[in-house]
Design an enzyme around this catalytic site. Structure first.
Site, PDB file in Angstrom:
ATOM      1  N   HIS A   1      -5.518 -10.055 -26.141  1.00 23.92           N
ATOM      2  CA  HIS A   1      -5.939  -8.792 -26.195  1.00 23.92           C
ATOM      3  C   HIS A   1      -5.494  -8.194 -24.692  1.00 23.92           C
ATOM      4  O   HIS A   1      -5.159  -6.927 -24.426  1.00 23.92           O
ATOM      5  CB  HIS A   1      -7.262  -8.873 -25.054  1.00 23.92           C
ATOM      6  CG  HIS A   1      -8.340  -9.561 -26.105  1.00 23.92           C
ATOM      7  ND1 HIS A   1      -9.108 -10.741 -25.922  1.00 23.92           N
ATOM      8  CD2 HIS A   1      -8.723  -8.629 -27.396  1.00 23.92           C
ATOM      9  CE1 HIS A   1     -10.156 -10.958 -27.205  1.00 23.92           C
ATOM     10  NE2 HIS A   1     -10.111  -9.585 -27.591  1.00 23.92           N
TER      11      HIS A   1
ATOM     12  N   SER B   1     -10.907 -14.278 -30.876  1.00 22.86           N
ATOM     13  CA  SER B   1     -11.619 -15.394 -30.138  1.00 22.86           C
ATOM     14  C   SER B   1     -12.202 -16.249 -30.993  1.00 22.86           C
ATOM     15  O   SER B   1     -11.692 -17.398 -30.516  1.00 22.86           O
ATOM     16  CB  SER B   1     -12.120 -14.432 -29.843  1.00 22.86           C
ATOM     17  OG  SER B   1     -11.617 -13.277 -28.891  1.00 22.86           O
TER      18      SER B   1
ATOM     19  N   LYS C   1     -24.865  -9.532 -31.006  1.00 18.32           N
ATOM     20  CA  LYS C   1     -23.892 -10.045 -31.574  1.00 18.32           C
ATOM     21  C   LYS C   1     -24.185 -11.697 -31.080  1.00 18.32           C
ATOM     22  O   LYS C   1     -24.038 -11.490 -30.182  1.00 18.32           O
ATOM     23  CB  LYS C   1     -23.131  -9.800 -30.788  1.00 18.32           C
ATOM     24  CG  LYS C   1     -22.084  -8.486 -32.338  1.00 18.32           C
ATOM     25  CD  LYS C   1     -20.917  -8.018 -31.750  1.00 18.32           C
ATOM     26  CE  LYS C   1     -20.293  -7.130 -32.620  1.00 18.32           C
ATOM     27  NZ  LYS C   1     -18.222  -6.564 -32.403  1.00 18.32           N
TER      28      LYS C   1
ATOM     29  N   ARG D   1      -4.905  -5.759 -36.246  1.00 18.64           N
ATOM     30  CA  ARG D   1      -3.567  -7.008 -36.313  1.00 18.64           C
ATOM     31  C   ARG D   1      -3.472  -7.109 -37.991  1.00 18.64           C
ATOM     32  O   ARG D   1      -3.061  -5.858 -38.267  1.00 18.64           O
ATOM     33  CB  ARG D   1      -4.675  -8.220 -35.988  1.00 18.64           C
ATOM     34  CG  ARG D   1      -4.584  -8.348 -34.916  1.00 18.64           C
ATOM     35  CD  ARG D   1      -5.557  -9.768 -34.397  1.00 18.64           C
ATOM     36  NE  ARG D   1      -7.077  -8.507 -33.949  1.00 18.64           N
ATOM     37  CZ  ARG D   1      -8.474 -10.076 -34.389  1.00 18.64           C
ATOM     38  NH1 ARG D   1      -8.277 -10.964 -33.408  1.00 18.64           N
ATOM     39  NH2 ARG D   1      -8.894  -9.097 -34.895  1.00 18.64           N
TER      40      ARG D   1
HETATM   41  P1  ADP Z   1     -14.934  -6.937 -31.081  1.00 20.27           P
HETATM   42  O1  ADP Z   1     -16.143  -7.609 -31.224  1.00 20.27           O
HETATM   43  O2  ADP Z   1     -15.305  -5.427 -30.670  1.00 20.27           O
HETATM   44  O3  ADP Z   1     -13.966  -6.657 -32.968  1.00 20.27           O
HETATM   45  P2  ADP Z   1     -12.751  -8.104 -30.313  1.00 20.27           P
HETATM   46  O4  ADP Z   1     -12.826  -9.101 -28.700  1.00 20.27           O
HETATM   47  O5  ADP Z   1     -12.772  -9.200 -31.557  1.00 20.27           O
HETATM   48  O6  ADP Z   1     -14.141  -7.374 -30.128  1.00 20.27           O
HETATM   49  O7  ADP Z   1     -12.173  -7.468 -30.094  1.00 20.27           O
HETATM   50  C1  ADP Z   1     -11.559  -6.219 -29.240  1.00 20.27           C
HETATM   51  C2  ADP Z   1     -10.610  -5.285 -30.188  1.00 20.27           C
HETATM   52  O8  ADP Z   1      -9.298  -6.323 -29.500  1.00 20.27           O
HETATM   53  C3  ADP Z   1     -10.625  -5.210 -30.671  1.00 20.27           C
HETATM   54  O9  ADP Z   1      -9.940  -3.750 -31.266  1.00 20.27           O
HETATM   55  C4  ADP Z   1      -9.527  -6.174 -32.112  1.00 20.27           C
HETATM   56  O10 ADP Z   1      -9.030  -5.791 -32.953  1.00 20.27           O
HETATM   57  C5  ADP Z   1      -8.566  -6.086 -31.010  1.00 20.27           C
HETATM   58  N1  ADP Z   1      -7.534  -7.507 -30.828  1.00 20.27           N
HETATM   59  C6  ADP Z   1      -8.333  -8.796 -30.885  1.00 20.27           C
HETATM   60  N2  ADP Z   1      -7.416  -9.426 -30.649  1.00 20.27           N
HETATM   61  C7  ADP Z   1      -6.508  -8.946 -30.987  1.00 20.27           C
HETATM   62  C8  ADP Z   1      -4.625  -9.042 -30.933  1.00 20.27           C
HETATM   63  N3  ADP Z   1      -4.663 -10.557 -31.068  1.00 20.27           N
HETATM   64  N4  ADP Z   1      -4.031  -8.213 -30.914  1.00 20.27           N
HETATM   65  C9  ADP Z   1      -3.861  -7.094 -30.775  1.00 20.27           C
HETATM   66  N5  ADP Z   1      -5.196  -7.278 -30.634  1.00 20.27           N
HETATM   67  C10 ADP Z   1      -6.406  -7.267 -30.910  1.00 20.27           C
END
Ligand code: ADP
Length: 164
Positions: free
Chosen positions: A20, A136, A44, A98
């Site tokens: 992130h 996460s 969620k 990703r």
């Molecule tokens: P959500 O529940 O909205 O998917 P996340 O916190 O899992 O929330 O992810 C938020 C954003 O960050 C999403 O667009 C996700 O693809 C991106 N993201 C999460 N981890 C990574 C990573 N390791 N590299 C790039 N983007 C990421």
């Protein structure tokens, strides 16, 4: 007069990872101001309370250079994303991508958001290769099983996880 470009980076951030953080830093090359919007949606099943997720992001951002820090805001949101973006005078949504497995969900969400508001643009930043496998969900699982997550999360998150 140049319009200030405001981007919204929405997500669960449950918890914030280095993946992130990489997206946050890189998106500041694209937008002038970034609002990190932490979803506070009961549907969620988040592990951490939204206020905790916000403060872990805030603590991490605090170690940034002042010039970068002042361009970032972190807050909770529980509205429809496009309405929230509009209320912030933004039509730019930032998301990270990703593996191919992210694609379908992101594709559908972008399409839905555009159906609701055709002026909204979603910009995807491709994950840097060293963060490609960080999520996460896995962080929580590895931590629960006692594994080392120090290479995957920022220090404030690591310290917080160690305490619980
Ligand atoms: P959500 O529940 O909205 O998917 P996340 O916190 O899992 O929330 O992810 C938020 C954003 O960050 C999403 O667009 C996700 O693809 C991106 N993201 C999460 N981890 C990574 C990573 N390791 N590299 C790039 N983007 C990421």
């Amino acid at each position: 007069m140049m319009m200030s470009k405001v981007g919204i980076y929405p997500g669960s951030f449950d918890p914030l990872t280095l993946g992130h953080l990489d997206i946050i830093e890189r998106s500041l090359h694209v937008v002038e101001r970034l609002i990190i919007a932490v979803s506070d949606n009961d549907k969620k099943n988040h592990m951490f309370d939204a206020d905790i997720r916000v403060s872990l992001i805030q603590d991490t951002i605090n170690s940034f250079d002042v010039s970068l820090k002042k361009r970032i805001t972190v807050e909770k949101f529980d509205h429809l994303l496009v309405d929230y973006a509009k209320s912030k005078n933004s039509n730019i949504i930032i998301r990270g991508l990703r593996a191919v497995s992210d694609f379908e969900y992101e594709f559908l969400m972008t399409g839905m958001n555009r159906t609701i508001d055709k002026n909204i643009e979603t910009i995807f930043l491709m994950s840097s290769d060293k963060y490609h496998f960080i999520s996460s969900r896995f962080i929580k699982e590895i931590h629960r099983l006692g594994g080392d997550i120090s290479k995957s999360v920022p220090k404030p998150v690591l310290d917080f996880l160690k305490k619980i």
